[in-house]
Design a protein around this motif. Structure first.
Motif, PDB file in Angstrom:
ATOM      1  N   ALA A 198       0.817  -1.209   0.000  1.00  7.69           N
ATOM      2  CA  ALA A 198       0.000   0.000   0.000  1.00  7.69           C
ATOM      3  C   ALA A 198       0.854   1.263   0.000  1.00  7.69           C
ATOM      4  O   ALA A 198       0.461   2.294  -0.569  1.00  7.69           O
ATOM      5  CB  ALA A 198      -0.925  -0.006   1.215  1.00  7.69           C
ATOM      6  N   VAL A 199       2.028   1.196   0.654  1.00  2.28           N
ATOM      7  CA  VAL A 199       2.939   2.349   0.752  1.00  2.28           C
ATOM      8  C   VAL A 199       4.304   1.872   0.259  1.00  2.28           C
ATOM      9  O   VAL A 199       5.133   1.402   1.053  1.00  2.28           O
ATOM     10  CB  VAL A 199       3.028   2.870   2.200  1.00  2.28           C
ATOM     11  N   PRO A 200       4.578   1.962  -1.052  1.00  2.00           N
ATOM     12  CA  PRO A 200       5.798   1.379  -1.626  1.00  2.00           C
ATOM     13  C   PRO A 200       7.095   1.867  -0.995  1.00  2.00           C
ATOM     14  O   PRO A 200       8.091   1.140  -0.990  1.00  2.00           O
ATOM     15  CB  PRO A 200       5.703   1.773  -3.099  1.00  2.00           C
ATOM     16  N   SER A 201       7.111   3.093  -0.479  1.00  3.66           N
ATOM     17  CA  SER A 201       8.349   3.627   0.117  1.00  3.66           C
ATOM     18  C   SER A 201       8.620   3.055   1.502  1.00  3.66           C
ATOM     19  O   SER A 201       9.697   3.270   2.067  1.00  3.66           O
ATOM     20  CB  SER A 201       8.266   5.149   0.219  1.00  3.66           C
ATOM     21  N   ALA A 202       7.673   2.320   2.054  1.00  6.94           N
ATOM     22  CA  ALA A 202       7.773   1.880   3.448  1.00  6.94           C
ATOM     23  C   ALA A 202       8.767   0.749   3.633  1.00  6.94           C
ATOM     24  O   ALA A 202       8.974  -0.091   2.762  1.00  6.94           O
ATOM     25  CB  ALA A 202       6.394   1.439   3.950  1.00  6.94           C
ATOM     26  N   ALA A 203       9.378   0.758   4.802  1.00 10.93           N
ATOM     27  CA  ALA A 203      10.155  -0.371   5.333  1.00 10.93           C
ATOM     28  C   ALA A 203       9.653  -0.523   6.761  1.00 10.93           C
ATOM     29  O   ALA A 203      10.203   0.049   7.699  1.00 10.93           O
ATOM     30  CB  ALA A 203      11.649  -0.081   5.279  1.00 10.93           C
ATOM     31  N   PRO A 204       8.551  -1.238   6.960  1.00  7.86           N
ATOM     32  CA  PRO A 204       7.701  -1.061   8.144  1.00  7.86           C
ATOM     33  C   PRO A 204       8.300  -1.399   9.499  1.00  7.86           C
ATOM     34  O   PRO A 204       7.913  -0.801  10.506  1.00  7.86           O
ATOM     35  CB  PRO A 204       6.504  -1.986   7.844  1.00  7.86           C
ATOM     36  N   TYR A 243      17.846 -19.324  18.465  1.00  3.07           N
ATOM     37  CA  TYR A 243      18.538 -18.171  17.880  1.00  3.07           C
ATOM     38  C   TYR A 243      18.513 -18.225  16.357  1.00  3.07           C
ATOM     39  O   TYR A 243      18.431 -17.195  15.688  1.00  3.07           O
ATOM     40  CB  TYR A 243      19.973 -18.077  18.402  1.00  3.07           C
ATOM     41  N   LYS A 244      18.567 -19.426  15.784  1.00  2.00           N
ATOM     42  CA  LYS A 244      18.472 -19.528  14.328  1.00  2.00           C
ATOM     43  C   LYS A 244      17.108 -19.039  13.852  1.00  2.00           C
ATOM     44  O   LYS A 244      17.011 -18.350  12.821  1.00  2.00           O
ATOM     45  CB  LYS A 244      18.705 -20.967  13.876  1.00  2.00           C
ATOM     46  N   GLN A 245      16.065 -19.366  14.582  1.00  2.00           N
ATOM     47  CA  GLN A 245      14.727 -18.902  14.212  1.00  2.00           C
ATOM     48  C   GLN A 245      14.653 -17.376  14.228  1.00  2.00           C
ATOM     49  O   GLN A 245      14.110 -16.756  13.307  1.00  2.00           O
ATOM     50  CB  GLN A 245      13.690 -19.482  15.180  1.00  2.00           C
ATOM     51  N   ILE A 246      15.222 -16.764  15.253  1.00  2.00           N
ATOM     52  CA  ILE A 246      15.188 -15.304  15.362  1.00  2.00           C
ATOM     53  C   ILE A 246      15.993 -14.659  14.246  1.00  2.00           C
ATOM     54  O   ILE A 246      15.537 -13.717  13.571  1.00  2.00           O
ATOM     55  CB  ILE A 246      15.720 -14.853  16.732  1.00  2.00           C
ATOM     56  N   LEU A 247      17.215 -15.148  14.028  1.00  2.00           N
ATOM     57  CA  LEU A 247      18.065 -14.558  13.001  1.00  2.00           C
ATOM     58  C   LEU A 247      17.476 -14.759  11.607  1.00  2.00           C
ATOM     59  O   LEU A 247      17.593 -13.869  10.752  1.00  2.00           O
ATOM     60  CB  LEU A 247      19.470 -15.157  13.072  1.00  2.00           C
ATOM     61  N   THR A 248      16.835 -15.878  11.379  1.00  2.00           N
ATOM     62  CA  THR A 248      16.203 -16.114  10.081  1.00  2.00           C
ATOM     63  C   THR A 248      15.075 -15.111   9.858  1.00  2.00           C
ATOM     64  O   THR A 248      14.900 -14.589   8.740  1.00  2.00           O
ATOM     65  CB  THR A 248      15.660 -17.551  10.002  1.00  2.00           C
ATOM     66  N   TYR A 249      14.329 -14.826  10.899  1.00  5.51           N
ATOM     67  CA  TYR A 249      13.269 -13.815  10.803  1.00  5.51           C
ATOM     68  C   TYR A 249      13.870 -12.446  10.468  1.00  5.51           C
ATOM     69  O   TYR A 249      13.401 -11.749   9.552  1.00  5.51           O
ATOM     70  CB  TYR A 249      12.493 -13.756  12.115  1.00  5.51           C
ATOM     71  N   LEU A 250      14.903 -12.035  11.194  1.00  6.51           N
ATOM     72  CA  LEU A 250      15.524 -10.734  10.939  1.00  6.51           C
ATOM     73  C   LEU A 250      16.118 -10.671   9.536  1.00  6.51           C
ATOM     74  O   LEU A 250      16.032  -9.647   8.856  1.00  6.51           O
ATOM     75  CB  LEU A 250      16.600 -10.459  11.992  1.00  6.51           C
ATOM     76  N   ASP A 251      16.707 -11.764   9.108  1.00  2.42           N
ATOM     77  CA  ASP A 251      17.278 -11.833   7.757  1.00  2.42           C
ATOM     78  C   ASP A 251      16.173 -11.685   6.702  1.00  2.42           C
ATOM     79  O   ASP A 251      16.357 -11.009   5.688  1.00  2.42           O
ATOM     80  CB  ASP A 251      18.003 -13.170   7.598  1.00  2.42           C
ATOM     81  N   THR A 252      15.033 -12.292   6.959  1.00  3.37           N
ATOM     82  CA  THR A 252      13.900 -12.178   6.034  1.00  3.37           C
ATOM     83  C   THR A 252      13.396 -10.747   5.960  1.00  3.37           C
ATOM     84  O   THR A 252      13.103 -10.223   4.864  1.00  3.37           O
ATOM     85  CB  THR A 252      12.755 -13.112   6.486  1.00  3.37           C
ATOM     86  N   VAL A 253      13.283 -10.098   7.106  1.00  2.00           N
ATOM     87  CA  VAL A 253      12.843  -8.698   7.138  1.00  2.00           C
ATOM     88  C   VAL A 253      13.760  -7.834   6.281  1.00  2.00           C
ATOM     89  O   VAL A 253      13.307  -6.996   5.482  1.00  2.00           O
ATOM     90  CB  VAL A 253      12.800  -8.174   8.584  1.00  2.00           C
ATOM     91  N   GLN A 254      15.075  -8.053   6.411  1.00  2.00           N
ATOM     92  CA  GLN A 254      16.029  -7.262   5.656  1.00  2.00           C
ATOM     93  C   GLN A 254      15.965  -7.580   4.164  1.00  2.00           C
ATOM     94  O   GLN A 254      15.895  -6.679   3.318  1.00  2.00           O
ATOM     95  CB  GLN A 254      17.442  -7.507   6.195  1.00  2.00           C
ATOM     96  N   LYS A 255      15.975  -8.850   3.822  1.00  2.00           N
ATOM     97  CA  LYS A 255      16.034  -9.236   2.411  1.00  2.00           C
ATOM     98  C   LYS A 255      14.785  -8.818   1.649  1.00  2.00           C
ATOM     99  O   LYS A 255      14.857  -8.508   0.444  1.00  2.00           O
ATOM    100  CB  LYS A 255      16.242 -10.744   2.301  1.00  2.00           C
ATOM    101  N   GLU A 256      13.647  -8.799   2.309  1.00  2.00           N
ATOM    102  CA  GLU A 256      12.408  -8.413   1.632  1.00  2.00           C
ATOM    103  C   GLU A 256      12.151  -6.909   1.669  1.00  2.00           C
ATOM    104  O   GLU A 256      11.110  -6.450   1.204  1.00  2.00           O
ATOM    105  CB  GLU A 256      11.224  -9.151   2.246  1.00  2.00           C
ATOM    106  N   GLY A 257      13.092  -6.151   2.185  1.00  2.00           N
ATOM    107  CA  GLY A 257      12.924  -4.701   2.253  1.00  2.00           C
ATOM    108  C   GLY A 257      11.837  -4.262   3.216  1.00  2.00           C
ATOM    109  O   GLY A 257      11.228  -3.205   3.040  1.00  2.00           O
ATOM    110  N   LEU A 258      11.618  -5.069   4.265  1.00  2.00           N
ATOM    111  CA  LEU A 258      10.565  -4.776   5.225  1.00  2.00           C
ATOM    112  C   LEU A 258      11.083  -4.077   6.474  1.00  2.00           C
ATOM    113  O   LEU A 258      10.308  -3.830   7.406  1.00  2.00           O
ATOM    114  CB  LEU A 258       9.852  -6.072   5.634  1.00  2.00           C
ATOM    115  N   GLY A 259      12.372  -3.775   6.502  1.00  3.63           N
ATOM    116  CA  GLY A 259      12.950  -3.210   7.714  1.00  3.63           C
ATOM    117  C   GLY A 259      13.654  -1.894   7.486  1.00  3.63           C
ATOM    118  O   GLY A 259      14.362  -1.718   6.488  1.00  3.63           O
TER     119      GLY A 259
END
Length: 455
Positions: A198-204, A243-259
């Protein structure tokens, strides 16, 4: 309130410095003496036997908002104990405490410490097990855990800092997203994808860029999963599925441009919060300083809710930071210092003075909640609803979240030093240079060889 940001932000930075100091302290504790305030042949402290004791105590606190709160509460203490004189000093504790404890010169009777410092300084502190015994079953278990070392308890617990998910309700509603329906981190990812569409410029979602704070936030996530960087015996347990679960989540946020990668409440961070690009902030309760004092354009748009769970039915909060009151072994009037802290934390007049309305916080201290469960009664709020959060009852949200923080263990004295490895490697992962597995292996090897094995 205007001084709370330095306390909160520098609290996190100071933890790293303090833990580094503590690493040295653990190897060179002084001989344990039999002070008059302890049991014979023990460093266990007890409260005064007299109903109305007399004497003088010197109490050290950091300058800033909490110094003002505690200073104002002394008058309430003296209503009950009129013959105890409290000399309250604003001190740069990180700069002064180490040498003071080592030399044993002009040692204060009590000192305000970050929880992460307790383990490293414990050789210099009195065991408060007996002092806390009447209250221990009603203290948040996590706070007793982090203050416990070798069977003793070395801090009177002050605050609980439950992790919460702060969100820009107005921006999300405009995009057709109901944040209150988010219950898991997978759902947070889905909501963030929808908002970005909805907001293309966002990194939520906020992604912390400072090494130390990113490690502190990582430990908040780990706390939700009932783990931490070290176990109760100080053995490293970083390389784990949690810790792998947490880091995988953070990595996903970064790679998808969500952060949005920014340092906590830096100018860039604030700008992205104000312009609606960054709408989710998983952080400790003390983030509420931002909408109250810094976010002029979106003040009133923000709300707080429990953190998402890592799986359905999982814990909806984790501990992120915290402080306690410690009593040095070489203080002159340790019993009276314990009486003072017991009054502030466990007496209704005391904790009402601390968290209730004061000259410093006219609507109450809303950047933390008590760790003493009777004081953290959801039905008896000590601070008022927060206008900057749309008059939300933050007390109710935070007290409920605090009950979901899993049990913990003492923070190892090398925790701050680990930032050079884990905190740095986490940032390298967000740069795209390391995978989650590589972070876990590399940081584990470096912490073990450079910090733990060298103790």
């Amino acid at each position: 309130m205007h001084q709370h940001l330095p306390r909160s932000a520098t609290r996190a930075i100071a933890l790293g410095l303090a833990a580094a100091v503590a690493l040295g302290l653990t190897a060179c504790g002084p001989d344990i003496g039999s002070a008059s305030s302890t049991n014979a042949d023990s460093n266990l402290l007890q409260l005064p036997a007299e109903k109305s004791p007399s004497g003088e105590i010197t109490i050290w606190d950091r300058s800033g908002d909490l110094y003002g709160v505690f200073d104002e509460a002394i008058a309430d203490f003296n209503k009950k104990y009129p013959d105890v004189v409290v000399h309250h000093e604003a001190v740069d504790i990180d700069a002064k405490l180490q040498n003071t404890l080592i030399t044993g010169t002009d040692v204060p009777d009590g000192v305000f410490l970050d929880d992460a410092k307790i383990a490293g300084f414990s050789d210099y502190l009195l065991d408060l097990t007996d002092v806390l015994a009447p209250y221990s079953k009603q203290i948040a278990p996590q706070k007793l855990d982090v203050n416990s070392v070798g069977g003793g308890i070395y801090g009177v617990p002050f605050d609980s800092n439950p992790g919460l998910l702060y969100y820009n309700a107005a921006a999300l509603e405009a995009a057709g997203i109901d944040a209150t329906k988010i219950t898991t981190y997978d759902e947070l990812l889905e909501a963030s994808r929808a908002y970005k569409e909805a907001v293309p410029s966002a990194a939520p979602i906020h992604l912390e860029q400072a090494g130390f704070l990113s490690q502190l936030q990582l430990e908040m996530y780990a706390s939700q999963l009932g783990t931490s960087i070290a176990d109760a015996d100080g053995q490293l347990r970083l390389d784990s599925p949690e810790y792998k679960q947490i880091l995988t989540y953070l990595d996903t946020v970064q790679k998808e441009g969500l952060g949005t990668r920014a340092e906590y409440l830096s100018p860039t961070d604030i700008a992205e919060l104000e312009n609606g690009n960054q709408v989710f902030y998983p952080w400790a309760i003390w983030f509420d300083f931002a909408p109250q004092q810094l976010l002029t354009q979106t003040k009133g748009d923000w709300r707080a809710m429990p953190l998402p769970a890592w799986e359905d039915g999982g814990a909806r909060s984790g501990a992120m930071g915290g402080s306690s009151f410690a009593i040095p072994r070489d203080g002159k009037n340790s019993e009276l210092a314990a009486l003072f802290y017991s009054f502030l934390m466990f007496d209704e007049a005391g904790y009402s003075a601390v968290w209730g309305a004061s000259d410093v916080y006219p609507t109450g201290l809303n950047t933390s909640i008590p760790s003493y469960l009777p004081a953290a009664d959801p039905k008896a709020p000590l601070f008022e609803p927060v206008p900057a959060l749309g008059d939300q009852d933050l007390w109710a949200v935070a007290t409920k979240a605090s009950t979901e923080i899993p049990a913990s263990v003492p923070t190892p004295s090398w925790w701050g030093g680990a930032v050079d490895y884990l905190g740095t490697d986490l940032q390298r992962m967000l740069d795209g240079d390391l995978t989650p597995d590589e972070v876990l292996k590399q940081a584990t090897d470096d912490i073990q060889s450079n910090l733990i094995d060298r103790q």
